[in-house]
Scaffold this active site. Structure first.
Site, PDB file in Angstrom:
ATOM      1  N   ALA A   1      -3.158  -0.468  -4.741  1.00  0.00           N
ATOM      2  CA  ALA A   1      -3.245  -1.834  -5.258  1.00  0.00           C
ATOM      3  C   ALA A   1      -2.367  -1.883  -6.499  1.00  0.00           C
ATOM      4  CB  ALA A   1      -4.686  -2.183  -5.577  1.00  0.00           C
ATOM      5  N   VAL A   2      -1.061  -1.970  -6.261  1.00  0.00           N
ATOM      6  CA  VAL A   2      -0.087  -1.909  -7.354  1.00  0.00           C
ATOM      7  C   VAL A   2       0.467  -3.316  -7.584  1.00  0.00           C
ATOM      8  CG1 VAL A   2       2.163  -0.965  -8.021  1.00  0.00           C
ATOM      9  CG2 VAL A   2       0.476   0.513  -6.919  1.00  0.00           C
TER      10      VAL A   2
ATOM     11  N   GLU B   1       8.118   3.938   6.560  1.00  0.00           N
ATOM     12  CA  GLU B   1       7.764   3.836   7.985  1.00  0.00           C
ATOM     13  C   GLU B   1       8.785   4.546   8.876  1.00  0.00           C
ATOM     14  OE1 GLU B   1       5.727   0.243   9.841  1.00  0.00           O
ATOM     15  OE2 GLU B   1       7.821  -0.060  10.447  1.00  0.00           O
TER      16      GLU B   1
ATOM     17  N   THR C   1      12.591  -0.128  16.012  1.00  0.00           N
ATOM     18  CA  THR C   1      13.424  -0.251  14.800  1.00  0.00           C
ATOM     19  C   THR C   1      13.461   1.069  14.024  1.00  0.00           C
ATOM     20  OG1 THR C   1      11.521  -1.173  13.638  1.00  0.00           O
ATOM     21  CG2 THR C   1      13.102  -2.739  14.557  1.00  0.00           C
TER      22      THR C   1
END
Ligand SMILES: *[C@@H]1O[C@H](CO)[C@@H](O)[C@H](O)[C@H]1NC(C)=O
Ligand SMILES: *[C@@H]1O[C@H](CO)[C@@H](O)[C@H](O)[C@H]1NC(C)=O
Length: 343
Positions: free
Chosen positions: A111-112, A292, A234
């Site tokens: 939670a930045v 990712e 991707t």
């Protein structure tokens, strides 16, 4: 020749042994919802050592060899890892197995900066649906510890706030998660929890997410690509990047927002991805989908031992869903991405 004891003292002794040694097992199960408290086992001493005695039975439908649990979806990978869909598992059986091991699951979340706005709903819905009845430690990584909301946690669950620095670009915030998870795995997670589940914060749990996901190494099918040909994935396609995957390779496209496994495996994964990102950085290249892309490269060469179906991560932007999805368990929160990402 064995001595004979009067029957009533044998019965009394057995009751005492059950009461004494059974206590530890029964007390480790006090988190269980009452409805599934079937099949208690206790350990009793017999002349040859310990023996597990089942006090009641678990009744459930017989698995039938000629009746696949799901005929509409792939339920096992070519390397024999289960793919987790609704209907393929019996949660009562799995809970029994995991309760006997008395495990603790760590859930890491970042939670930045402005992403703090998502934390309250994330935690509140996790309390309702995530690993219910098991020991859970939430690890909240944040640059603003004072803003962590107060959420009432159920018994056996705790929250740990870990202060970390933030980075100017959201891509760097996202990519450095791998480094931080790796560092904290080494420093503390391996002493505190058995499994780590690593999640994005802009998410809400909608339905059950339990021990069926736990395995040495698991990844989750990206909801936008689970029916796609590998050429449409991707992946990073530039050879110069450490995340490069050729067009004729690849099993699935895994989402960066939900993965996990044993602390040792997650530490290896996050450390390897971080190293790869540092090599790329030194060469002046950044993979197309950041962490990712590196996660996908890692999971191509270190095959996961379980694969979660898109039930375990669905996108709010995907309006229609295929009938193969019987449940949406964990769903992204709609947001104005540009505004949140560039505070
Ligand atoms: C189960 O694990 C919890 C948390 O790690 C611990 O506090 C408790 O003593 C354990 N119980 C048993 C019976 O081992
Ligand atoms: C992680 O650990 C390494 C080695 O101890 C250290 O150099 C690095 O600064 C740490 N990174 C973060 C983000 O804490």
């Amino acid at each position: 020749k064995p001595k004979c004891y009067p029957l009533h003292s044998v019965v009394l002794l057995t009751i005492l042994i059950l009461a004494f040694f059974g206590y530890g097992f029964l007390s480790s199960r006090h988190l269980m919802p009452a409805g599934v408290r079937a099949g208690h086992s206790v350990a009793v001493r017999d002349p040859d050592g310990w023996q597990v005695v089942t006090l009641s039975r678990m009744l459930y439908p017989q698995p039938m060899v000629l009746t696949p649990s799901r005929s509409d979806a792939l339920t096992v990978t070519p390397w024999l890892a289960p793919i987790i869909w609704e209907g393929t598992f019996n949660i009562d059986l799995l809970n029994e197995q995991f309760w006997l091991q008395n495990l603790t699951v760590g859930l890491t979340v970042f939670a930045v900066k402005k992403y703090m706005v998502f934390l309250k709903a994330f935690l509140e819905t996790a309390e309702q649906h995530f690993m219910v009845g098991h020991h859970v430690t939430y690890y909240v990584f944040t640059d603003r510890p004072a803003d962590v909301p107060h959420v009432l946690l159920k018994e056996g669950r705790q929250l740990v706030v870990l202060s970390v620095r933030s980075y100017a670009r959201w891509q760097d915030v996202s990519m450095h998660r791998m480094e931080m998870i790796s560092n904290f795995s080494e420093q503390r997670f391996r002493h505190e929890v058995d499994y780590l589940v690593c999640s994005d914060v802009d998410m809400k749990f909608w339905d059950h997410v339990g021990v069926e996901i736990l395995s040495p190494l698991f990844g989750t099918l990206h909801p936008a690509f689970y029916t796609a040909n590998r050429k449409a994935f991707t992946y990073e396609r530039r050879r110069r990047s450490q995340a490069y995957i050729p067009w004729d390779e690849g099993d699935f496209y895994y989402i960066g927002a939900f993965f996990g496994g044993s602390v040792a495996e997650v530490q290896q994964l996050t450390s390897a991805c971080h190293q790869a990102m540092m090599v790329d950085k030194a060469k002046g290249i950044e993979a197309v989908w950041h962490d990712e892309s590196h996660l996908n490269k890692y999971l191509l060469h270190h095959k996961p031992t379980k694969v979660l179906s898109p039930e375990y991560l669905w996108g709010d932007w995907l309006l229609d869903w295929h009938p193969v999805l019987k449940k949406l368990r964990f769903v992204t929160v709609p947001k104005n991405r540009q505004k949140i990402r560039n505070p």
